[in-house]
Write an enzyme that holds these catalytic residues in place. Structure first.
Site, PDB file in Angstrom:
ATOM      1  CB  CYS A 106      16.229   4.698  -5.566  1.00 26.64           C
ATOM      2  SG  CYS A 106      15.100   6.197  -5.306  1.00 26.64           S
ATOM      3  CB  CYS A 116      11.723  12.987 -11.724  1.00 31.02           C
ATOM      4  SG  CYS A 116      11.762  11.351 -11.871  1.00 31.02           S
ATOM      5  CB  ALA A 171      -0.955   0.138   1.209  1.00 29.14           C
ATOM      6  N   GLY A 172       2.078   1.302  -0.716  1.00 30.14           N
ATOM      7  CA  GLY A 172       2.502   2.427  -0.927  1.00 30.14           C
ATOM      8  C   GLY A 172       1.984   3.229  -2.278  1.00 30.14           C
ATOM      9  CE  LYS A 214       9.695  16.106  -3.870  1.00 30.23           C
ATOM     10  NZ  LYS A 214      10.895  15.255  -3.602  1.00 30.23           N
ATOM     11  CB  ALA A 254       2.960 -11.013   2.734  1.00 33.10           C
TER      12      ALA A 254
END
Length: 426
Positions: free
Chosen positions: A160, A354, A9-10, A389, A78
């Site tokens: 990243c 981005c 759930a990100g 942003k 999980a």
């Protein structure tokens, strides 16, 4: 009646659940499973780590928001995904069965792959999770009371890089505001073959723009570098030549350090035959569907994507918010196609849009598609990027709090950047 389960759930999982609820039939049920009770806006973590935001300001409670949209929520980690049985085992003892599964777990953070790395038992901070960022903020305040050298960057195998640049430059801005920048030597360490590569072989002139930013802010950099180990106050780094040999070894002293780790698939996915690659990332075709388990889809950081090239120091490929949203949109439509007896045909755009904030400026870039060669290859800088942003954070969180599942990420970023014409060229 079908049961669609979204694991995670990100950014990806939350958008996926909202999109799936719109695409699913009224008689279908949608369930989200997450080990964390809130959605948090990860792009704001660098601000949390410097105290410019509180953690609560970038969080949304999942259960009430999803309930309003008639989406069930299970708060549990999980422990094993069993696609052969159409089931997921949970840490709370439950087993959840599904007709369709969307894996959107994000990554497991591989701090343990480098001795001394990470905030838990190591000597470096992290901005990968809002809780890590909140802990980093406490360490930052301690540091500012007694400043010294800083090391920021991303280790070998990381995928990243934008947040590492953001955080280094936001720290520079914060230090100047505190009037202690002159007391803080800074070094940026990255696995990238050059500054501004970003795992994408650069976008527009990100190499020139980011080199200029680092140079103007007196931040030294080391590229094509691997972190061998970290001890309290010292980071052992090797610069690597093109032939793979060690060009130069460095022992970097620091009083504060933040290094982004390599990613891998979460433990519940590791070793599941036909589902993941050796690193634990989920295999997916162009429709986001697993090639071996036809009712399993995946979106976001957990998806297996090969690097743009092979380098002496491993460099992964980022999955940006725009790209993740397009994956969710395609996956939801393709699951509906399967339920209607049709073959999946929708494909994600895999574009990158981005906004990288530097505290008092920033760089925006558009790569269409994300992996070169591209139809659009654009970048720009200026103080307007910071404002964009800030505006986008408010806009995005407002939409999530209301449970809006439209493709607003794409629309909002293009509109805020004023570059709609670039979208038309893609």
């Amino acid at each position: 009646m079908a049961h669609i389960v979204v694991l995670g759930a990100g950014l990806g999982g939350t958008l996926m659940a909202l999109e799936m609820r719109k695409e699913a039939r009224k008689t279908d049920s949608v369930t989200v499973i997450s080990d964390y009770p809130t959605f948090h806006f990860t792009p704001s973590n660098p601000w949390v780590a410097t105290g410019w935001r509180t953690p609560d300001a970038i969080k949304v409670e999942l259960a009430p928001m999803l309930s309003k949209k008639k989406i069930d929520f299970i708060h549990s980690a999980a422990t094993k995904v069993r696609p052969a049985d159409n089931a997921i085992d949970l840490a709370n003892g439950e087993t959840v069965s599904y007709d369709y599964l969307v894996i959107a777990t994000g990554p497991d953070l591989a701090f343990d792959e480098i001795e001394g790395l990470g905030p838990q038992g190591g000597f470096t901070q992290s901005i990968c999770h809002v809780d890590h960022a909140a802990d980093a903020k406490e360490k930052w305040e301690e540091f500012c009371a007694n400043p010294g050298p800083i090391v920021v960057g991303a280790v070998q195998g990381a995928s990243c890089y934008g947040p590492a640049y953001e955080y280094a430059l936001i720290l520079d801005t914060d230090l100047r505001r505190r009037k202690i920048r002159d007391k803080v030597p800074m070094t940026f360490v990255t696995a990238e073959p050059y500054v501004g590569h970003l795992g994408l072989d650069g976008v527009g002139d990100t190499k020139g723009l980011l080199e200029s930013e680092l140079r103007n802010r007196h931040i030294r950099w080391l590229t094509s570098s691997r972190v061998k180990s970290v001890e309290d106050g010292v980071m052992h780094v090797e610069e690597v030549a093109e032939d793979g040999s060690v060009k130069q070894a460095h022992d970097l002293d620091f009083k504060f350090a933040m290094m982004l780790p390599a990613f891998r698939g979460i433990g519940a996915l590791q070793g599941v035959e036909g589902l993941v690659n050796p690193r634990g990332f989920v295999l997916a075709d162009k429709t986001q569907r697993n090639p071996n388990h036809g009712n399993v889809f995946s979106i976001g950081v957990c998806v297996a994507i090969p690097p743009v090239a092979n380098y002496p120091v491993p460099v992964g490929v980022p999955k940006t918010g725009f790209m993740i949203e397009s994956m969710a949109h395609a996956a939801a439509k393709n699951i509906r196609s399967l339920m209607d007896g049709e073959e999946p045909r929708h494909e994600a755009t895999w574009n990158a849009v981005c906004i990288a904030d530097f505290g008092d400026g920033g760089v925006a870039f558009v790569a269409m598609p994300q992996i070169p060669p591209r139809n659009v290859n654009w970048s720009a800088e200026g103080g307007w990027v910071h404002l964009a942003k800030v505006a986008f954070e408010k806009y995005f969180l407002g939409k999530i709090r209301r449970g809006v599942g439209e493709p607003f990420y794409e629309r909002a970023v293009f509109d805020m950047l004023g570059i709609t014409k670039l979208k038309e060229k893609a």
